[in-house]
Design a protein around this motif. Structure first.
Motif, mmCIF file in Angstrom:
data_model
loop_
_atom_site.group_PDB
_atom_site.id
_atom_site.type_symbol
_atom_site.label_atom_id
_atom_site.label_comp_id
_atom_site.label_asym_id
_atom_site.label_seq_id
_atom_site.Cartn_x
_atom_site.Cartn_y
_atom_site.Cartn_z
ATOM 1 N N GLU A 56 0.503 16.837 -4.755
ATOM 2 C CA GLU A 56 0.785 15.808 -3.759
ATOM 3 C C GLU A 56 1.151 14.500 -4.452
ATOM 4 O O GLU A 56 0.526 14.118 -5.442
ATOM 5 C CB GLU A 56 -0.433 15.563 -2.856
ATOM 6 C CG GLU A 56 -0.821 16.742 -1.983
ATOM 7 C CD GLU A 56 0.185 16.988 -0.870
ATOM 8 O OE1 GLU A 56 0.909 16.035 -0.513
ATOM 9 O OE2 GLU A 56 0.242 18.119 -0.358
ATOM 10 N N PRO A 57 2.163 13.780 -3.927
ATOM 11 C CA PRO A 57 2.517 12.484 -4.513
ATOM 12 C C PRO A 57 1.498 11.421 -4.135
ATOM 13 O O PRO A 57 0.797 11.545 -3.130
ATOM 14 C CB PRO A 57 3.880 12.182 -3.887
ATOM 15 C CG PRO A 57 3.826 12.870 -2.555
ATOM 16 C CD PRO A 57 3.031 14.137 -2.795
ATOM 17 N N LYS A 58 1.399 10.396 -4.948
ATOM 18 C CA LYS A 58 0.534 9.269 -4.631
ATOM 19 C C LYS A 58 1.252 8.386 -3.612
ATOM 20 O O LYS A 58 2.332 7.874 -3.880
ATOM 21 C CB LYS A 58 0.219 8.465 -5.890
ATOM 22 C CG LYS A 58 -0.596 9.216 -6.937
ATOM 23 C CD LYS A 58 -0.847 8.337 -8.154
ATOM 24 C CE LYS A 58 -1.647 9.073 -9.217
ATOM 25 N NZ LYS A 58 -1.861 8.225 -10.428
ATOM 26 N N VAL A 59 0.665 8.229 -2.436
ATOM 27 C CA VAL A 59 1.276 7.424 -1.379
ATOM 28 C C VAL A 59 0.898 5.965 -1.578
ATOM 29 O O VAL A 59 -0.275 5.641 -1.776
ATOM 30 C CB VAL A 59 0.820 7.906 0.014
ATOM 31 C CG1 VAL A 59 1.384 7.002 1.096
ATOM 32 C CG2 VAL A 59 1.258 9.347 0.240
ATOM 33 N N SER A 60 1.893 5.087 -1.561
ATOM 34 C CA SER A 60 1.636 3.660 -1.718
ATOM 35 C C SER A 60 2.335 2.891 -0.611
ATOM 36 O O SER A 60 3.367 3.306 -0.110
ATOM 37 C CB SER A 60 2.122 3.167 -3.090
ATOM 38 O OG SER A 60 3.513 3.358 -3.236
ATOM 39 N N ARG A 61 1.749 1.783 -0.203
ATOM 40 C CA ARG A 61 2.316 0.937 0.837
ATOM 41 C C ARG A 61 2.510 -0.474 0.281
ATOM 42 O O ARG A 61 1.798 -0.870 -0.626
ATOM 43 C CB ARG A 61 1.370 0.893 2.062
ATOM 44 C CG ARG A 61 1.195 2.235 2.750
ATOM 45 C CD ARG A 61 2.450 2.611 3.542
ATOM 46 N NE ARG A 61 2.230 3.814 4.355
ATOM 47 C CZ ARG A 61 2.572 5.024 3.988
ATOM 48 N NH1 ARG A 61 3.151 5.224 2.818
ATOM 49 N NH2 ARG A 61 2.354 6.058 4.776
ATOM 50 N N PRO A 62 3.475 -1.248 0.811
ATOM 51 C CA PRO A 62 4.365 -0.850 1.897
ATOM 52 C C PRO A 62 5.449 0.089 1.397
ATOM 53 O O PRO A 62 5.703 0.182 0.202
ATOM 54 C CB PRO A 62 4.969 -2.185 2.344
ATOM 55 C CG PRO A 62 4.995 -3.004 1.096
ATOM 56 C CD PRO A 62 3.738 -2.628 0.359
ATOM 57 N N GLY A 63 6.085 0.770 2.329
ATOM 58 C CA GLY A 63 7.195 1.635 1.984
ATOM 59 C C GLY A 63 6.986 3.066 2.425
ATOM 60 O O GLY A 63 5.855 3.522 2.611
ATOM 61 N N CYS A 64 8.093 3.781 2.612
ATOM 62 C CA CYS A 64 8.086 5.185 3.006
ATOM 63 C C CYS A 64 8.987 5.954 2.056
ATOM 64 O O CYS A 64 9.986 5.423 1.576
ATOM 65 C CB CYS A 64 8.634 5.349 4.427
ATOM 66 S SG CYS A 64 7.859 4.308 5.687
ATOM 67 N N PHE A 65 8.648 7.213 1.785
ATOM 68 C CA PHE A 65 9.549 8.052 1.000
ATOM 69 C C PHE A 65 9.596 9.447 1.589
ATOM 70 O O PHE A 65 8.682 9.882 2.283
ATOM 71 C CB PHE A 65 9.177 8.069 -0.486
ATOM 72 C CG PHE A 65 7.798 8.585 -0.807
ATOM 73 C CD1 PHE A 65 7.578 9.934 -1.055
ATOM 74 C CD2 PHE A 65 6.722 7.711 -0.898
ATOM 75 C CE1 PHE A 65 6.315 10.412 -1.377
ATOM 76 C CE2 PHE A 65 5.453 8.170 -1.212
ATOM 77 C CZ PHE A 65 5.246 9.526 -1.453
ATOM 78 N N SER A 66 10.685 10.141 1.337
ATOM 79 C CA SER A 66 10.954 11.429 1.969
ATOM 80 C C SER A 66 10.172 12.569 1.328
ATOM 81 O O SER A 66 9.747 12.490 0.182
ATOM 82 C CB SER A 66 12.453 11.736 1.900
ATOM 83 O OG SER A 66 12.899 11.737 0.552
ATOM 84 N N GLY A 67 10.001 13.638 2.107
ATOM 85 C CA GLY A 67 9.391 14.857 1.596
ATOM 86 C C GLY A 67 7.893 14.821 1.442
ATOM 87 O O GLY A 67 7.300 15.758 0.904
ATOM 88 N N ALA A 68 7.246 13.758 1.922
ATOM 89 C CA ALA A 68 5.810 13.600 1.692
ATOM 90 C C ALA A 68 4.956 14.158 2.823
ATOM 91 O O ALA A 68 3.728 14.096 2.759
ATOM 92 C CB ALA A 68 5.476 12.125 1.495
#
Length: 237
Positions: free
Chosen positions: A194-206
């Motif tokens: 799993e990728p590390k989710v960070s905010r702000p921002g969105c990325f595809s495929g997560a």
């Protein structure tokens, strides 16, 4: 703040000689197809952008690209490297993060195994003060001329990652698309899957619901949206 666009094609992550010729482009051509009703996406503008992109590729008889979450997370880190500076995206003051940051910073921040990094075969990067919906961002900001269409339809790509982010809960808004020729099951591999989710921002495929970008738009003062100037710059490396 002006709309700014950077479109470039990068053959690899290794540094090399580059020639930059910024110019204001006034090119008229038919807009590409944006029908993506048959593609299922999450409530995430980056996923929607990939859906529009793949729909246009298949309409052009090109193959759809694998949405790689590791590559997409790196696209978001690429945006963050600009630290909200729209002026550094294109024009005479254009800058780009050093290639070394892919291995030293972007990959570790995403939990991507450095040994699995693959070549970047193309990139779209844009920044503007007003938040556009994904289809609008694709058709009117990222895709501007024949050069961008060549990158979009290139047969060198096998996978794609997209990211979108505002700054401090508002504009400017950055859109980044990275293309690669890696293998879907092995390139940009994620530690733990799993990728590390960070905010702000969105990325595809997560597989992540990330609709915050829509609320960013509503946070912009109406007077700022009304006086936004549309100026496009392009730089080729």
């Amino acid at each position: 703040m002006a709309n700014i666009l950077l479109v470039l094609n990068i053959s690899s992550l290794l540094p090399g000689k580059r020639v930059c010729a910024p110019s204001i482009l006034k090119v008229g051509f038919s807009r590409v197809v944006q029908n993506f009703s048959t593609i299922k996406v999450t409530d995430n503008p980056a996923d929607e952008l990939v859906a529009v992109l793949n729909s246009n590729r298949t309409a052009h008889k090109s193959s759809a690209l694998y949405s790689n979450p590791g590559l997409a997370c790196i696209a978001l880190q690429y945006i963050k490297a600009y630290q909200g500076d729209c002026g550094a995206v294109g024009g005479s003051d254009a800058k780009k993060p050093p290639d070394s940051q892919f291995a030293e910073t972007f990959a570790p921040n995403c939990g991507v195994q450095v040994s699995s990094l693959s070549s970047i075969t193309g990139r779209f990067l844009a920044c503007q003060s007003k938040y556009p919906e994904p289809a609008e961002a694709f058709n009117h900001i990222l895709i501007q001329d024949s050069k961008s269409l060549d990158i979009l339809y290139s047969k060198n790509h096998t996978e794609v990652g997209a990211a979108v982010s505002g700054s401090d809960g508002g504009g400017p808004y950055f859109w980044c698309v990275l293309f690669s020729n890696g293998k879907a099951n092995s390139s940009f591999a994620l530690e733990g899957g799993e990728p590390k989710v960070s905010r702000p921002g969105c990325f595809s495929g997560a597989n992540d619901v990330c609709s915050g970008a829509n609320s960013w738009f509503h946070s912009i003062p109406l007077w700022l949206s009304a006086v936004a100037v549309v100026v496009t710059f392009a730089c080729c490396f």
